[in-house]
Design a protein around this motif. Structure first.
Motif, PDB file in Angstrom:
ATOM      1  N   VAL A   7      -4.261   5.640  54.368  1.00  0.00           N
ATOM      2  CA  VAL A   7      -5.553   4.683  53.978  1.00  0.00           C
ATOM      3  C   VAL A   7      -5.437   4.150  52.679  1.00  0.00           C
ATOM      4  O   VAL A   7      -6.499   3.324  52.174  1.00  0.00           O
ATOM      5  N   ALA A   8      -4.457   4.611  51.727  1.00  0.00           N
ATOM      6  CA  ALA A   8      -4.396   4.177  50.415  1.00  0.00           C
ATOM      7  C   ALA A   8      -3.996   2.800  50.301  1.00  0.00           C
ATOM      8  O   ALA A   8      -4.291   2.159  49.137  1.00  0.00           O
ATOM      9  N   VAL A   9      -3.068   2.308  51.039  1.00  0.00           N
ATOM     10  CA  VAL A   9      -2.500   0.845  50.935  1.00  0.00           C
ATOM     11  C   VAL A   9      -2.673  -0.005  52.186  1.00  0.00           C
ATOM     12  O   VAL A   9      -2.493   0.674  53.281  1.00  0.00           O
ATOM     13  N   GLY A  10      -3.029  -1.211  52.157  1.00  0.00           N
ATOM     14  CA  GLY A  10      -3.010  -2.139  52.955  1.00  0.00           C
ATOM     15  C   GLY A  10      -2.308  -3.224  52.584  1.00  0.00           C
ATOM     16  O   GLY A  10      -2.779  -4.270  51.844  1.00  0.00           O
ATOM     17  N   THR A  52       4.606   5.982  45.528  1.00  0.00           N
ATOM     18  CA  THR A  52       5.608   5.311  46.439  1.00  0.00           C
ATOM     19  C   THR A  52       4.973   4.750  47.491  1.00  0.00           C
ATOM     20  O   THR A  52       4.027   5.170  48.349  1.00  0.00           O
ATOM     21  N   PHE A  53       5.388   3.375  47.527  1.00  0.00           N
ATOM     22  CA  PHE A  53       4.614   2.490  48.648  1.00  0.00           C
ATOM     23  C   PHE A  53       5.707   2.121  49.684  1.00  0.00           C
ATOM     24  O   PHE A  53       6.558   1.462  49.334  1.00  0.00           O
ATOM     25  N   VAL A  97       2.864   4.111  54.556  1.00  0.00           N
ATOM     26  CA  VAL A  97       1.649   4.222  54.109  1.00  0.00           C
ATOM     27  C   VAL A  97       1.046   2.472  53.973  1.00  0.00           C
ATOM     28  O   VAL A  97       0.233   2.165  53.433  1.00  0.00           O
ATOM     29  N   ASN A  98       2.021   1.628  54.882  1.00  0.00           N
ATOM     30  CA  ASN A  98       1.835   0.349  54.925  1.00  0.00           C
ATOM     31  C   ASN A  98       1.868  -0.334  53.472  1.00  0.00           C
ATOM     32  O   ASN A  98       1.381  -1.384  53.284  1.00  0.00           O
TER      33      ASN A  98
END
Length: 347
Positions: free
Chosen positions: A10-13, A303-304, A308-309
């Protein structure tokens, strides 16, 4: 010992910048005094600056979201032609001294400057995109570019009719090698009969590899002459030249970092932008901003990746869904990467 953190889903979109981690605040002062406190987020652009329709513009989107939600002052500073590490160091130090917090260097070129400045302003949170810098007050915002590039390779292998596709890298550096490695692997895993042509525009950023659409256009034209009918560019502003050449020749281009199908400046060529390998630079900027605003500043490696999308593949062009087998192949590959069934190369 640096703290290594992976953001939750939910941290990254990628598409919406819809993160649970938001903009900024906190106290921004060095070991002496800053000119003012709590000004908010500041970003310093990489080569190409704002308007590249790609990497830097993605960072600006994160700044805009943070500014709109939190109503504080922001700053975004352009690079200068031929600047040195000392110039970058002065820029970061000036922003910290003025009271901005966090201060983010957009791009690995800020690595030496970040190492020099961060320790001098221990009460300011710094962020650096695409590099790892040690420091209690530094968040290293890194991405699994190779994963998004793998998906781009799958798409290219499904879309090609000539069994020849191209890759154009802006500068011959390890970061861009990740894009190339993932792309080639995705192509070959999907169809081993497809040939990948690769070209780097320059050996150093100072030579304009990330900021010269004319160089990108010339490289793309050369690959098109060799029958490449899908071209993927990881070249910053230079990628616009690749997209222009692809559109002129009526072959497919694959964008990078931002959803380039949606970029206004590229509207004349959008029908030939099959997809884009997304990298949520804006989301990372926003995430660090919010962490400071919440008085829980991130630090260490953030890290992305696909889990995490933080990276992904755009589906905005309606033609994307019309290419036989493409969507199913990409979705399958994405899940297998997330599940660890596919290990994507980084070089």
């Amino acid at each position: 010992m640096r703290r290594i953190s992976k953001l939750t889903r939910v941290a990254v979109g990628v598409a919406s910048l819809g993160l649970v981690a938001t903009a900024c605040g906190g106290t921004s002062s060095d070991s002496g005094d800053s000119d003012s406190n709590d000004k908010g987020l500041a970003i310093a652009y990489d080569v190409g600056g704002k308007g590249d329709q790609s990497f830097n513009d993605a960072a600006y989107a994160g700044l805009t979201k943070a500014k709109d939600e939190f109503g504080y002052k922001t700053a975004d500073i352009e690079p200068t032609e031929g600047e040195t590490d000392a110039d970058k160091e002065q820029r970061l130090a000036s922003l910290a001294k003025q009271g901005y917090n966090p201060v983010i260097g957009v791009g690995f070129a800020y690595t030496p400057a970040m190492k020099a400045v961060a320790s001098k302003y221990p009460k300011t949170t710094f962020g650096i995109v695409d590099s790892v810098v040690e420091g209690k007050n530094v968040a290293s915002l890194v991405f699994a570019e190779e994963q998004a590039s793998y998906l781009a390779g799958v798409a290219a292998a499904k879309a090609t009719k000539t069994n020849v596709v191209g890759f154009v890298g802006g500068v011959d550096v390890p970061l861009i090698h990740k894009f190339e490695a993932g792309y080639k692997q995705g192509v070959q895993d999907t169809n081993s009969k497809v040939k990948v042509l690769s070209q780097y525009l320059t050996q150093t950023a100072e030579e304009g590899g990330f900021s010269s659409p004319d160089k990108g256009k010339a490289a793309a034209e050369g690959q098109i002459e060799k029958k490449a009918d899908v071209l993927y560019a990881a070249a910053g502003l230079s990628g616009q030249g690749v997209i222009e050449a692809a559109a002129k020749a009526k072959v497919w281009a694959i964008g990078v970092d931002s959803d380039q199908y949606k970029q206004a400046a590229l509207a004349p060529y959008k029908n030939y932008i099959l997809t884009s390998a997304l990298k949520d630079v804006g989301g990372s900027v926003y995430a660090l901003s919010k962490s400071v605003h919440d008085d829980k500043p991130l630090s260490g490696i953030q890290t992305f990746d696909l889990k995490v999308n933080g990276v992904g593949l755009a589906e905005s062009n309606p033609e994307y869904a019309k290419v036989a087998g493409l969507q199913d192949a990409v979705n399958k590959a994405k899940q297998e990467i997330i599940d660890g069934k596919i290990k994507v190369n980084t070089e």
